[in-house]
Write a protein that holds these residues in place. Structure first.
Motif, PDB file in Angstrom:
ATOM      1  N   MET A 107     -19.447  -0.611   1.096  1.00 60.74           N
ATOM      2  CA  MET A 107     -19.155   0.224   2.370  1.00 60.74           C
ATOM      3  C   MET A 107     -18.770   1.412   2.023  1.00 60.74           C
ATOM      4  N   ALA A 108     -19.718   2.472   2.345  1.00 57.35           N
ATOM      5  CA  ALA A 108     -19.480   3.818   2.040  1.00 57.35           C
ATOM      6  C   ALA A 108     -18.585   4.487   3.232  1.00 57.35           C
ATOM      7  N   LEU A 109     -17.631   4.981   2.829  1.00 58.72           N
ATOM      8  CA  LEU A 109     -16.738   5.807   4.073  1.00 58.72           C
ATOM      9  C   LEU A 109     -17.166   7.061   3.761  1.00 58.72           C
ATOM     10  N   PRO A 110     -17.166   7.892   4.955  1.00 57.79           N
ATOM     11  CA  PRO A 110     -17.175   9.368   4.959  1.00 57.79           C
ATOM     12  C   PRO A 110     -16.143  10.121   3.974  1.00 57.79           C
ATOM     13  N   PRO A 111     -16.593  11.127   3.510  1.00 56.62           N
ATOM     14  CA  PRO A 111     -15.280  11.789   2.600  1.00 56.62           C
ATOM     15  C   PRO A 111     -14.000  12.091   3.096  1.00 56.62           C
ATOM     16  N   ASP A 112     -13.891  12.605   4.613  1.00 61.45           N
ATOM     17  CA  ASP A 112     -12.799  12.644   4.996  1.00 61.45           C
ATOM     18  C   ASP A 112     -11.808  11.313   5.392  1.00 61.45           C
ATOM     19  N   GLN A 113     -12.583  10.087   5.530  1.00 61.80           N
ATOM     20  CA  GLN A 113     -11.768   8.955   5.592  1.00 61.80           C
ATOM     21  C   GLN A 113     -11.326   8.596   4.224  1.00 61.80           C
ATOM     22  N   ILE A 114     -12.142   9.041   3.187  1.00 65.54           N
ATOM     23  CA  ILE A 114     -11.614   8.687   1.669  1.00 65.54           C
ATOM     24  C   ILE A 114     -10.421   9.394   1.586  1.00 65.54           C
ATOM     25  N   ALA A 115     -10.461  10.728   1.846  1.00 65.88           N
ATOM     26  CA  ALA A 115      -9.439  11.805   1.607  1.00 65.88           C
ATOM     27  C   ALA A 115      -8.118  11.023   2.344  1.00 65.88           C
ATOM     28  N   GLU A 116      -8.282  10.509   3.536  1.00 63.22           N
ATOM     29  CA  GLU A 116      -7.185   9.812   4.275  1.00 63.22           C
ATOM     30  C   GLU A 116      -6.640   8.659   3.556  1.00 63.22           C
ATOM     31  N   LEU A 117      -7.225   7.874   3.141  1.00 63.93           N
ATOM     32  CA  LEU A 117      -6.956   6.940   2.197  1.00 63.93           C
ATOM     33  C   LEU A 117      -6.154   7.162   0.875  1.00 63.93           C
ATOM     34  N   ASN A 118      -6.527   8.360   0.363  1.00 62.20           N
ATOM     35  CA  ASN A 118      -6.065   8.790  -0.625  1.00 62.20           C
ATOM     36  C   ASN A 118      -4.495   9.366  -0.371  1.00 62.20           C
ATOM     37  N   ALA A 119      -4.589  10.043   0.969  1.00 58.43           N
ATOM     38  CA  ALA A 119      -3.197  10.653   1.112  1.00 58.43           C
ATOM     39  C   ALA A 119      -2.493   9.476   1.623  1.00 58.43           C
ATOM     40  N   ARG A 120      -2.866   8.594   2.355  1.00 53.25           N
ATOM     41  CA  ARG A 120      -1.672   7.190   2.383  1.00 53.25           C
ATOM     42  C   ARG A 120      -1.455   6.688   1.361  1.00 53.25           C
ATOM     43  N   LEU A 121      -2.436   6.321   0.179  1.00 55.16           N
ATOM     44  CA  LEU A 121      -1.925   5.827  -1.013  1.00 55.16           C
ATOM     45  C   LEU A 121      -0.725   6.648  -1.551  1.00 55.16           C
ATOM     46  N   ALA A 122      -1.036   8.056  -1.539  1.00 54.17           N
ATOM     47  CA  ALA A 122       0.205   8.925  -2.281  1.00 54.17           C
ATOM     48  C   ALA A 122       1.194   8.873  -1.558  1.00 54.17           C
ATOM     49  N   ARG A 123       1.497   8.696  -0.305  1.00 52.89           N
ATOM     50  CA  ARG A 123       2.338   8.261   0.518  1.00 52.89           C
ATOM     51  C   ARG A 123       3.464   7.030   0.156  1.00 52.89           C
ATOM     52  N   TYR A 124       2.603   6.103   0.099  1.00 54.64           N
ATOM     53  CA  TYR A 124       3.051   4.780  -0.353  1.00 54.64           C
ATOM     54  C   TYR A 124       3.636   4.800  -1.721  1.00 54.64           C
ATOM     55  N   LEU A 125       3.055   5.477  -2.533  1.00 52.32           N
ATOM     56  CA  LEU A 125       3.463   5.536  -4.171  1.00 52.32           C
ATOM     57  C   LEU A 125       4.772   6.366  -4.092  1.00 52.32           C
ATOM     58  N   ALA A 126       4.983   7.332  -3.204  1.00 57.13           N
ATOM     59  CA  ALA A 126       6.156   8.111  -3.080  1.00 57.13           C
ATOM     60  C   ALA A 126       7.201   7.267  -2.529  1.00 57.13           C
ATOM     61  N   ALA A 127       6.942   6.083  -1.594  1.00 58.47           N
ATOM     62  CA  ALA A 127       7.830   5.375  -1.075  1.00 58.47           C
ATOM     63  C   ALA A 127       8.241   4.673  -1.863  1.00 58.47           C
ATOM     64  N   GLU A 128       7.292   4.105  -2.826  1.00 60.85           N
ATOM     65  CA  GLU A 128       7.709   2.919  -3.899  1.00 60.85           C
ATOM     66  C   GLU A 128       8.619   3.609  -4.947  1.00 60.85           C
ATOM     67  N   ALA A 129       8.436   5.036  -5.147  1.00 65.12           N
ATOM     68  CA  ALA A 129       9.344   5.594  -6.407  1.00 65.12           C
ATOM     69  C   ALA A 129      10.743   5.636  -5.573  1.00 65.12           C
ATOM     70  N   ALA A 130      10.752   6.090  -4.333  1.00 63.79           N
ATOM     71  CA  ALA A 130      11.931   6.442  -3.762  1.00 63.79           C
ATOM     72  C   ALA A 130      12.834   4.873  -3.533  1.00 63.79           C
ATOM     73  N   VAL A 131      12.283   3.833  -3.551  1.00 66.08           N
ATOM     74  CA  VAL A 131      12.813   2.546  -3.180  1.00 66.08           C
ATOM     75  C   VAL A 131      13.164   2.074  -4.904  1.00 66.08           C
ATOM     76  N   LEU A 132      12.304   2.390  -5.671  1.00 68.06           N
ATOM     77  CA  LEU A 132      12.905   2.024  -6.945  1.00 68.06           C
ATOM     78  C   LEU A 132      14.002   2.876  -7.541  1.00 68.06           C
ATOM     79  N   THR A 133      14.070   4.291  -6.952  1.00 72.55           N
ATOM     80  CA  THR A 133      15.112   5.053  -7.550  1.00 72.55           C
ATOM     81  C   THR A 133      16.424   4.729  -6.959  1.00 72.55           C
ATOM     82  N   ASN A 134      16.281   3.975  -5.518  1.00 75.56           N
ATOM     83  CA  ASN A 134      17.651   3.916  -4.873  1.00 75.56           C
ATOM     84  C   ASN A 134      17.271   3.132  -3.711  1.00 75.56           C
ATOM     85  N   GLN A 135      17.166   1.581  -3.705  1.00 76.18           N
ATOM     86  CA  GLN A 135      17.002   0.916  -2.623  1.00 76.18           C
ATOM     87  C   GLN A 135      18.060   1.073  -1.324  1.00 76.18           C
ATOM     88  N   GLU A 136      19.202   1.343  -1.659  1.00 77.70           N
ATOM     89  CA  GLU A 136      20.003   1.497  -0.361  1.00 77.70           C
ATOM     90  C   GLU A 136      21.281   2.579  -0.723  1.00 77.70           C
TER      91      GLU A 136
END
Length: 76
Positions: free
Chosen positions: A1-30
């Protein structure tokens, strides 16, 4: 399934946000802010989303998924 470059860029951006959220949770859960207790998102949900996004990106780029370990079973 080949996606257009703009959709791949959006997936990469979402992945970056999730990785940042993971780092924030690992740093301080509450934490407490202005007398209110704040709890971050569930780490398991974040990690599941990261794996899903990585799978989508791999499929979009034609990378085959990882395969499980081969095991040998001896029946007696």
């Amino acid at each position: 399934m080949a996606l257009p470059p703009d959709q791949i860029a959006e997936l990469n951006a979402r992945l970056a946000r999730y990785l940042a959220a993971e780092a924030a949770v690992l740093t301080n859960q509450e934490y407490e802010l202005a007398g209110r207790k704040v709890v971050r998102a569930d780490l398991a949900e974040i990690r599941a989303a990261v794996e899903d996004l990585r799978g989508q990106l791999n499929r979009a780029q034609g990378i085959s998924p990882r395969r499980g370990r081969v095991r040998r079973v001896v029946l007696r």
